[in-house]
Write an enzyme that holds these catalytic residues in place. Structure first.
Site, PDB file in Angstrom:
ATOM      1  N   HIS A  17      40.643  39.716  41.144  1.00 33.01           N
ATOM      2  CA  HIS A  17      40.791  40.991  41.868  1.00 33.01           C
ATOM      3  C   HIS A  17      40.652  40.756  43.380  1.00 33.01           C
ATOM      4  CE1 HIS A  17      38.946  42.818  37.996  1.00 33.01           C
ATOM      5  NE2 HIS A  17      40.215  43.138  37.991  1.00 33.01           N
ATOM      6  N   LYS A  41      33.910  57.157  28.334  1.00 36.48           N
ATOM      7  CA  LYS A  41      34.065  55.746  27.938  1.00 36.48           C
ATOM      8  C   LYS A  41      32.957  54.919  28.570  1.00 36.48           C
ATOM      9  CE  LYS A  41      37.628  52.534  28.252  1.00 36.48           C
ATOM     10  NZ  LYS A  41      38.907  52.238  28.900  1.00 36.48           N
ATOM     11  N   ARG A  90      49.278  38.840  35.725  1.00 29.97           N
ATOM     12  CA  ARG A  90      48.871  37.516  35.257  1.00 29.97           C
ATOM     13  C   ARG A  90      49.836  36.915  34.254  1.00 29.97           C
ATOM     14  NH1 ARG A  90      43.184  39.956  33.678  1.00 29.97           N
ATOM     15  NH2 ARG A  90      44.716  41.595  33.314  1.00 29.97           N
ATOM     16  N   SER A 128      38.663  40.596  32.871  1.00 26.04           N
ATOM     17  CA  SER A 128      37.348  41.259  32.823  1.00 26.04           C
ATOM     18  C   SER A 128      36.842  41.426  31.387  1.00 26.04           C
ATOM     19  CB  SER A 128      37.399  42.616  33.522  1.00 26.04           C
ATOM     20  OG  SER A 128      37.609  42.437  34.892  1.00 26.04           O
TER      21      SER A 128
HETATM   22  P1  ADP Z   1      42.598  47.873  34.292  1.00 31.12           P
HETATM   23  O1  ADP Z   1      41.373  48.383  33.610  1.00 31.12           O
HETATM   24  O2  ADP Z   1      43.473  48.899  34.929  1.00 31.12           O
HETATM   25  O3  ADP Z   1      43.356  46.809  33.525  1.00 31.12           O
HETATM   26  P2  ADP Z   1      41.385  45.772  35.817  1.00 31.12           P
HETATM   27  O4  ADP Z   1      40.157  46.014  36.580  1.00 31.12           O
HETATM   28  O5  ADP Z   1      41.263  44.899  34.624  1.00 31.12           O
HETATM   29  O6  ADP Z   1      42.000  47.173  35.525  1.00 31.12           O
HETATM   30  O7  ADP Z   1      42.489  45.187  36.762  1.00 31.12           O
HETATM   31  C1  ADP Z   1      42.979  45.864  37.892  1.00 31.12           C
HETATM   32  C2  ADP Z   1      44.245  45.186  38.341  1.00 31.12           C
HETATM   33  O8  ADP Z   1      43.946  43.840  38.689  1.00 31.12           O
HETATM   34  C3  ADP Z   1      45.333  45.113  37.281  1.00 31.12           C
HETATM   35  O9  ADP Z   1      46.591  45.259  37.901  1.00 31.12           O
HETATM   36  C4  ADP Z   1      45.189  43.733  36.718  1.00 31.12           C
HETATM   37  O10 ADP Z   1      46.405  43.246  36.201  1.00 31.12           O
HETATM   38  C5  ADP Z   1      44.792  42.973  37.973  1.00 31.12           C
HETATM   39  N1  ADP Z   1      44.045  41.762  37.648  1.00 31.12           N
HETATM   40  C6  ADP Z   1      42.990  41.645  36.828  1.00 31.12           C
HETATM   41  N2  ADP Z   1      42.564  40.369  36.753  1.00 31.12           N
HETATM   42  C7  ADP Z   1      43.398  39.655  37.563  1.00 31.12           C
HETATM   43  C8  ADP Z   1      43.514  38.269  37.897  1.00 31.12           C
HETATM   44  N3  ADP Z   1      42.711  37.341  37.364  1.00 31.12           N
HETATM   45  N4  ADP Z   1      44.486  37.893  38.761  1.00 31.12           N
HETATM   46  C9  ADP Z   1      45.326  38.831  39.273  1.00 31.12           C
HETATM   47  N5  ADP Z   1      45.290  40.138  38.985  1.00 31.12           N
HETATM   48  C10 ADP Z   1      44.337  40.562  38.139  1.00 31.12           C
END
Ligand code: ADP
Length: 156
Positions: A17, A41, A90, A128
């Site tokens: 992120h 949630k 990703r 995550s």
């Molecule tokens: P969500 O709950 O909407 O999936 P996340 O917090 O998991 O949200 O992710 C927010 C954004 O960051 C999403 O667009 C996700 O694809 C991107 N993202 C998450 N992890 C990575 C990573 N390791 N590299 C690049 N982008 C990421």
């Protein structure tokens, strides 16, 4: 003024992120990291904790603002006068999801453009959901999260 919203759960915030945000910063005048929360949630980390981490990480970047929101991302973007949604990609699994949600958001609000940045190859396995599982089983996630987050986890 080019304002982007980077919506996500950030539960927890990872170096994936952080990298997307830092790489997107030159493209925008303001970047709002928007922690989506759903009162029904359960998340692993309270949104107040996630908000503090992200604020601390970007304390020297005055283009970055951190907010929490509930409800539709498009409504939050309108409220914030943002014209762009930023997302990270990703894998092909992410692509299918981002395509559906990006097209739906544009259908709901035609003035909103979704901008997607490809993850660095070395970050494409950082997720995550998997990080939460490692934390739950007392594994070491310090290679995948910013220092602020790993310090917080050490203090638990
Ligand atoms: P969500 O709950 O909407 O999936 P996340 O917090 O998991 O949200 O992710 C927010 C954004 O960051 C999403 O667009 C996700 O694809 C991107 N993202 C998450 N992890 C990575 C990573 N390791 N590299 C690049 N982008 C990421």
């Amino acid at each position: 003024m080019k304002i982007a919203v980077f919506p996500g759960s950030f539960d927890p915030f990872t170096i994936g992120h952080e990298d997307i945000i830092r790489r997107a910063l030159p493209l925008f005048d303001q970047l709002i990291v928007a922690i989506g929360y759903n009162s029904t949630k359960k998340s692993m980390f309270d949104y107040e904790v996630r908000l503090k981490w992200i604020e601390e990480i970007f304390t020297d970047e005055n283009k970055v603002i951190v907010e929490a929101y509930e409800g539709l991302t498009v409504d939050f973007c309108l409220e914030q006068k943002a014209n762009y949604i930023l997302r990270g990609l990703r894998s092909s699994v992410d692509f299918e999801f981002e395509k559906a949600i990006g097209q739906m958001n544009q259908s709901l609000q035609p003035s909103l453009e979704t901008l997607v940045l490809l993850s660095r190859p070395e970050h494409s396995h950082i997720n995550s959901t998997i990080i939460r599982d490692i934390i739950l089983h007392q594994g070491d996630v310090s290679a995948y999260v910013p220092k602020v987050v790993s310090n917080y986890l050490k203090g638990l």
